[in-house]
Design a protein around this motif. Structure first.
Motif, short mmCIF file in Angstrom:
data_model
loop_
_atom_site.label_atom_id
_atom_site.label_comp_id
_atom_site.label_asym_id
_atom_site.label_seq_id
_atom_site.Cartn_x
_atom_site.Cartn_y
_atom_site.Cartn_z
N THR A 25 0.84 -1.19 0.00
CA THR A 25 0.00 0.00 0.00
C THR A 25 0.88 1.25 0.00
O THR A 25 1.76 1.39 0.85
CB THR A 25 -0.92 -0.01 1.24
N GLU A 26 0.66 2.13 -0.94
CA GLU A 26 1.46 3.33 -1.11
C GLU A 26 1.44 4.25 0.13
O GLU A 26 2.46 4.82 0.49
CB GLU A 26 0.95 4.13 -2.31
N ASN A 27 0.29 4.41 0.75
CA ASN A 27 0.19 5.33 1.89
C ASN A 27 1.09 4.92 3.03
O ASN A 27 1.69 5.76 3.69
CB ASN A 27 -1.26 5.46 2.36
N TYR A 28 1.20 3.62 3.29
CA TYR A 28 2.09 3.15 4.34
C TYR A 28 3.55 3.41 3.97
O TYR A 28 4.36 3.77 4.83
CB TYR A 28 1.88 1.66 4.62
N LEU A 29 3.90 3.27 2.71
CA LEU A 29 5.27 3.56 2.27
C LEU A 29 5.59 5.04 2.43
O LEU A 29 6.68 5.40 2.88
CB LEU A 29 5.47 3.13 0.81
N ARG A 30 4.65 5.90 2.06
CA ARG A 30 4.86 7.34 2.22
C ARG A 30 5.03 7.71 3.70
O ARG A 30 5.86 8.53 4.05
CB ARG A 30 3.70 8.11 1.61
N LEU A 31 4.21 7.11 4.53
CA LEU A 31 4.30 7.36 5.97
C LEU A 31 5.65 6.92 6.51
O LEU A 31 6.30 7.64 7.27
CB LEU A 31 3.17 6.65 6.71
N LEU A 32 6.10 5.75 6.10
CA LEU A 32 7.40 5.24 6.54
C LEU A 32 8.52 6.15 6.07
O LEU A 32 9.43 6.47 6.85
CB LEU A 32 7.62 3.82 5.99
N GLU A 33 8.48 6.62 4.82
CA GLU A 33 9.50 7.52 4.31
C GLU A 33 9.51 8.85 5.06
O GLU A 33 10.56 9.38 5.37
CB GLU A 33 9.27 7.78 2.82
N SER A 34 8.33 9.38 5.37
CA SER A 34 8.28 10.67 6.07
C SER A 34 8.80 10.54 7.51
O SER A 34 9.48 11.43 7.98
CB SER A 34 6.87 11.24 6.05
#
Length: 160
Positions: A134-143
């Protein structure tokens, strides 16, 4: 030991139904493209081969050039990752999206394995060491990773 580049918690991986919805969206789009480009051909072996080519090329090219996403995956916010590679290689994509899509087009039941595996993988995902996240979890992890790195950079170490 094989290095795992993309090893995320279980909840990062996209489940069966979200993948099904993205796949259904892609199939509708591919059907529209096939009808648009092949409307002038009568039902024949040539039309079947060209339609299959559009189907496979869509998945291969979209996955490679959009960082693991097709339009259906973009709409539903998911993407393919390689577990043991930093980025998806041509070999991985050709096996997963070429051979795998063709095989699973014939044997649909193979998709149901996603319900039972840790990384929510079907047979071809297991073969190619890929999964869908899921993209949103990846974005959250990156941030959160970036903010932790900024805090470390902001802390100054006194010099003597």
């Amino acid at each position: 030991m094989i290095r795992r580049f993309n090893d995320y918690p279980d909840y990062f991986y996209a489940g069966f139904f979200i993948r099904l919805f993205a796949f259904t969206t892609d199939v509708i789009l591919i059907g529209a493209l096939s009808h648009l480009f092949l409307f002038f051909l009568r039902d024949s072996l040539v039309k079947t081969v060209l339609s299959l080519s559009i189907y496979l090329l869509y998945f291969i090219l979209m996955t490679k050039f959009t960082n693991g996403q097709t339009l259906g995956k973009m709409i539903f916010g998911i993407r393919v990752i390689a577990i043991n590679e930093e980025k998806l290689s041509w070999t991985t994509i050709l096996v997963r999206e070429g051979f795998g899509r063709y095989l699973q087009k014939v044997l649909w039941i193979m998709y149901s394995l996603t319900i039972f595996t840790r990384y929510k993988q079907h047979v071809i995902d297991l073969l190619t060491d890929t999964s869908v996240v899921t993209e949103n979890y990846l974005r959250l992890l990156e941030s959160t990773t970036e903010s932790k790195e900024e805090k470390i950079d902001d802390e100054t170490v006194p010099t003597v």
